[in-house]
Design an enzyme around this catalytic site. Structure first.
Site, short mmCIF file in Angstrom:
data_model
loop_
_atom_site.label_atom_id
_atom_site.label_comp_id
_atom_site.label_asym_id
_atom_site.label_seq_id
_atom_site.Cartn_x
_atom_site.Cartn_y
_atom_site.Cartn_z
N LYS A 112 44.37 38.02 57.49
CA LYS A 112 43.64 38.95 56.61
C LYS A 112 42.13 38.78 56.78
CE LYS A 112 42.31 41.47 53.15
NZ LYS A 112 42.04 42.87 53.40
N LYS A 124 32.72 38.03 49.86
CA LYS A 124 33.63 36.87 49.70
C LYS A 124 34.41 36.61 50.99
CE LYS A 124 37.50 38.17 48.09
NZ LYS A 124 38.91 38.37 48.06
N THR A 144 43.40 38.25 48.33
CA THR A 144 42.79 37.62 49.51
C THR A 144 42.06 36.36 49.07
OG1 THR A 144 42.39 39.81 50.44
CG2 THR A 144 41.21 37.97 51.45
P1 NAP Z 1 39.29 44.18 41.35
O1 NAP Z 1 39.39 45.64 41.15
O2 NAP Z 1 37.97 43.50 41.23
O3 NAP Z 1 40.36 43.48 40.36
C1 NAP Z 1 40.39 42.09 40.22
C2 NAP Z 1 41.50 41.67 39.30
O4 NAP Z 1 41.40 40.26 39.11
C3 NAP Z 1 41.43 42.29 37.90
O5 NAP Z 1 42.73 42.47 37.41
C4 NAP Z 1 40.69 41.20 37.12
O6 NAP Z 1 40.93 41.23 35.72
C5 NAP Z 1 41.34 39.98 37.70
N1 NAP Z 1 40.54 38.77 37.46
C6 NAP Z 1 39.32 38.47 37.97
N2 NAP Z 1 38.93 37.25 37.53
C7 NAP Z 1 39.93 36.79 36.74
C8 NAP Z 1 40.11 35.58 36.00
N3 NAP Z 1 39.20 34.60 36.02
N4 NAP Z 1 41.25 35.46 35.28
C9 NAP Z 1 42.17 36.44 35.27
N5 NAP Z 1 42.06 37.60 35.94
C10 NAP Z 1 40.95 37.76 36.68
O7 NAP Z 1 39.84 43.75 42.78
P2 NAP Z 1 40.75 44.61 43.77
O8 NAP Z 1 39.89 45.54 44.54
O9 NAP Z 1 41.95 45.09 43.06
O10 NAP Z 1 41.14 43.45 44.82
C11 NAP Z 1 42.11 42.47 44.50
C12 NAP Z 1 42.29 41.57 45.73
O11 NAP Z 1 42.73 42.35 46.83
C13 NAP Z 1 41.02 40.85 46.19
O12 NAP Z 1 41.35 39.57 46.64
C14 NAP Z 1 40.51 41.72 47.34
O13 NAP Z 1 39.76 40.98 48.28
C15 NAP Z 1 41.83 42.20 47.92
N6 NAP Z 1 41.77 43.50 48.60
C16 NAP Z 1 41.09 44.53 48.04
C17 NAP Z 1 41.06 45.77 48.70
C18 NAP Z 1 40.30 46.94 48.13
O14 NAP Z 1 40.10 47.92 48.88
N7 NAP Z 1 39.85 46.94 46.90
C19 NAP Z 1 41.74 45.93 49.90
C20 NAP Z 1 42.46 44.85 50.43
C21 NAP Z 1 42.47 43.64 49.75
P3 NAP Z 1 39.96 42.07 34.74
O15 NAP Z 1 40.44 43.47 34.80
O16 NAP Z 1 40.12 41.42 33.43
O17 NAP Z 1 38.55 41.90 35.30
#
Ligand code: NAP
Length: 286
Positions: A170, A238, A95
């Site tokens: 979204k 965010k 997102t």
């Molecule tokens: P998350 O658990 O915080 O994972 C974030 C990912 O991004 C990890 O693989 C992290 O790597 C990587 N990352 C962050 N900063 C980085 C950088 N500078 N360089 C390279 N990799 C980086 O997030 P998530 O919950 O999976 O969500 C991912 C996306 O989906 C977001 O945009 C969120 O808004 C969206 N989303 C989330 C949900 C939910 O329920 N969680 C639902 C719908 C949509 P590391 O492991 O190294 O930190």
């Protein structure tokens, strides 16, 4: 396109179960994550590990990204776009702002590649169950091609037109979620202040016309006052800021921005977004 060579970048809360579902569906995929320890569950399940973004770019022609925010996506794509991406399709499921997603599409297309945005509605449980809602936008042939994968990741995928429309849809649905969660927090705290315990109030909510999959999902957390992250609060903070940057300017959205920001300042960002109840409580009910 030549035979798909698929890579998945980003193994966080969402990326890990989503990449696992592609593997379980029989797709041959490689995985990359900045923190290498998160590769193991996927490599144990048969995915090939890549330890550099150069490896991903040079050895794949279908590249999924599921990263936290604009900053993460900008940084990863800056590396991916350092060399030829001709004929490669990037499917960005993170997102992010419509501004960034449009910029990426333009840059990739100018280099002979293809870009599809496909942010998702639904959190970790739907990601595990393969029941996400996928909000795709970009070139229609790329969407048609990607449906093979979307069928394994979600219960529904929608094609919304030009790049940017997926990001906007979204942000709109997540804004609704921010209000529902904050409203639920106020409802429970208001009831509790008037002598109606949380269990009773959640039972009333869930049996009423306002009961929803969301209220039912958050009931155990509210009753136990424990908020392990399904959708981390930092991502909602965010998304509200992105929605406001997109032009949402109402009293309610200002209030949502402030309360989730206060929750971030109270170090609740890595908790589930329902933890906003703690901030609502300390600000208005103590
Ligand atoms: P998350 O658990 O915080 O994972 C974030 C990912 O991004 C990890 O693989 C992290 O790597 C990587 N990352 C962050 N900063 C980085 C950088 N500078 N360089 C390279 N990799 C980086 O997030 P998530 O919950 O999976 O969500 C991912 C996306 O989906 C977001 O945009 C969120 O808004 C969206 N989303 C989330 C949900 C939910 O329920 N969680 C639902 C719908 C949509 P590391 O492991 O190294 O930190």
């Amino acid at each position: 396109m030549a035979k798909p060579k698929i890579s998945w970048i980003g193994l966080g809360h969402m990326g890990t179960p989503m990449a696992s579902n592609l593997l379980k569906a029989g797709f041959d995929i490689a995985v990359y994550n900045r923190s290498v320890e998160k590769l193991k569950p996927l490599t144990d399940a048969g995915a090939k590990p890549y330890v550099s973004l150069d490896d991903v770019r040079d050895n794949s022609n279908v590249i999924f990204t599921m990263l936290s925010d604009d900053s993460a996506v900008s940084s990863v794509y800056a590396d991916l776009l350092k060399d030829s991406v001709s004929e490669k399709l990037f499917i960005n499921m993170s997102t992010i702002s419509s501004e960034l997603t449009k910029r990426l599409a333009a840059e990739i297309e100018s280099k002979g590649g293809y870009y599809l945005e496909a942010p998702v509605s639904g959190s970790v449980k739907p990601a595990i169950d393969g029941t996400l809602i996928i909000l795709a936008a970009g070139r229609e042939p790329d969407y048609e091609f990607a449906t093979t994968y979307f069928e394994k990741l979600g219960k529904l995928s929608l094609y919304l037109g030009e790049v940017g429309q997926g990001a906007k849809a979204k942000l709109a649905i997540n804004y609704y979620m921010s209000v529902v969660i904050e409203g639920l927090a106020e409802t429970v705290l208001f009831a509790e202040k008037n002598g109606i315990d949380k269990e009773t109030m959640m039972f009333i909510v869930n049996e009423s016309a306002c009961g929803s999959p969301m209220s039912k999902m958050k009931t155990p957390s509210i009753i136990q006052d424990n908020y392990p992250a399904a959708f981390p609060l930092k991502h909602m903070d965010k998304d509200i800021r992105l929605a406001k940057a997109e032009g949402l300017n109402t009293e309610t959205s200002n209030a949502m921005k402030n309360i989730y920001q206060d929750a971030m300042e109270a170090n609740l960002g890595d908790n589930d977004l329902m933890a906003v109840i703690k901030t609502v409580k300390s600000k208005y009910f103590e």
